[in-house]
Design a protein around this motif. Structure first.
Motif, short mmCIF file in Angstrom:
data_model
loop_
_atom_site.label_atom_id
_atom_site.label_comp_id
_atom_site.label_asym_id
_atom_site.label_seq_id
_atom_site.Cartn_x
_atom_site.Cartn_y
_atom_site.Cartn_z
N UNK A 31 10.83 24.30 -16.79
CA UNK A 31 10.51 23.00 -17.40
C UNK A 31 10.18 23.16 -18.88
N UNK A 32 9.47 24.23 -19.21
CA UNK A 32 9.11 24.48 -20.60
C UNK A 32 10.35 24.77 -21.44
N UNK A 33 11.31 25.54 -20.89
CA UNK A 33 12.54 25.84 -21.62
C UNK A 33 13.34 24.57 -21.88
N UNK A 34 13.43 23.70 -20.89
CA UNK A 34 14.17 22.44 -21.05
C UNK A 34 13.44 21.54 -22.06
N UNK A 35 12.13 21.47 -21.95
CA UNK A 35 11.35 20.65 -22.88
C UNK A 35 11.51 21.15 -24.32
N UNK A 36 11.49 22.46 -24.50
CA UNK A 36 11.66 23.04 -25.83
C UNK A 36 13.04 22.69 -26.39
N UNK A 37 14.06 22.77 -25.55
CA UNK A 37 15.42 22.43 -25.98
C UNK A 37 15.52 20.95 -26.37
N UNK A 38 14.93 20.09 -25.56
CA UNK A 38 14.94 18.66 -25.87
C UNK A 38 14.19 18.37 -27.18
N UNK A 39 13.10 19.08 -27.40
CA UNK A 39 12.35 18.92 -28.65
C UNK A 39 13.18 19.38 -29.83
N UNK A 40 13.84 20.51 -29.65
CA UNK A 40 14.69 21.05 -30.72
C UNK A 40 15.81 20.08 -31.08
N UNK A 41 16.41 19.46 -30.08
CA UNK A 41 17.51 18.52 -30.31
C UNK A 41 17.02 17.11 -30.61
N UNK A 42 15.76 16.86 -30.33
CA UNK A 42 15.13 15.55 -30.55
C UNK A 42 15.79 14.43 -29.74
N UNK A 43 16.26 14.78 -28.53
CA UNK A 43 16.83 13.79 -27.61
C UNK A 43 16.49 14.21 -26.17
N UNK A 44 16.41 13.25 -25.26
CA UNK A 44 16.24 13.60 -23.85
C UNK A 44 17.59 14.04 -23.27
N UNK A 45 17.62 15.21 -22.67
CA UNK A 45 18.87 15.70 -22.06
C UNK A 45 18.99 15.28 -20.61
N UNK A 46 17.85 14.96 -19.99
CA UNK A 46 17.83 14.57 -18.59
C UNK A 46 17.04 13.29 -18.40
N UNK A 47 17.44 12.54 -17.39
CA UNK A 47 16.64 11.41 -16.92
C UNK A 47 15.97 11.90 -15.66
N UNK A 48 14.65 11.78 -15.60
CA UNK A 48 13.88 12.36 -14.51
C UNK A 48 13.47 11.33 -13.49
N UNK A 49 13.51 11.77 -12.23
CA UNK A 49 13.00 10.99 -11.12
C UNK A 49 12.32 11.98 -10.19
N UNK A 50 11.03 12.22 -10.44
CA UNK A 50 10.33 13.27 -9.71
C UNK A 50 10.87 14.61 -10.15
N UNK A 51 11.27 15.42 -9.17
CA UNK A 51 11.85 16.73 -9.51
C UNK A 51 13.37 16.65 -9.61
N UNK A 52 13.91 15.52 -9.24
CA UNK A 52 15.36 15.32 -9.41
C UNK A 52 15.63 14.89 -10.84
N UNK A 53 16.73 15.36 -11.35
CA UNK A 53 17.11 15.00 -12.72
C UNK A 53 18.60 14.69 -12.76
#
Length: 105
Positions: A31-53
């Motif tokens: 989760x931290x790796x994905x969050x860091x990538x999204x922060x770096x790109x400044x966009x959400x890469x996934x739409x989350x619904x619980x643990x499903x994305x």
């Protein structure tokens, strides 16, 4: 595992916990790796619904580019291995300072 591999695995499984298990890393680390990538790109890469994305529209575009880049890296590695296998050895001669400077202009 690199960030590209983590991203593509989450995209493939569409589930954080399953992807973490497949990659043999903890769910918080993933989760931290994905969050860091999204922060770096400044966009959400996934739409989350619980643990499903699911991939967002940005994630879909990014995944196409990442998949292409991963294919190119694999192709490059394969080519280098073939060169070595067939006996290619780099030249013992070095470029002069003048020649090196001309390569970058």
């Amino acid at each position: 595992m690199n960030t590209a591999g983590i991203f593509l695995t989450v995209a493939r499984y569409q589930h954080i916990t399953r992807a973490a298990k497949v990659l043999s890393i903890s769910q918080p680390a993933l989760s931290q790796a994905i969050s860091k990538l999204e922060t770096e790109l400044d966009v959400p890469l996934f739409e989350r619904s619980g643990r499903n994305v699911q991939l967002s529209r940005y994630g879909t575009l990014f995944s196409e580019n990442v998949e292409r880049a991963v294919r190119e890296l694999k192709h490059g590695k394969k080519n280098v291995r073939r060169m070595v296998e067939f006996g290619y050895r780099p030249s013992k001669y070095r470029l002069s300072q003048y020649s090196r400077s001309r390569l970058y202009t």
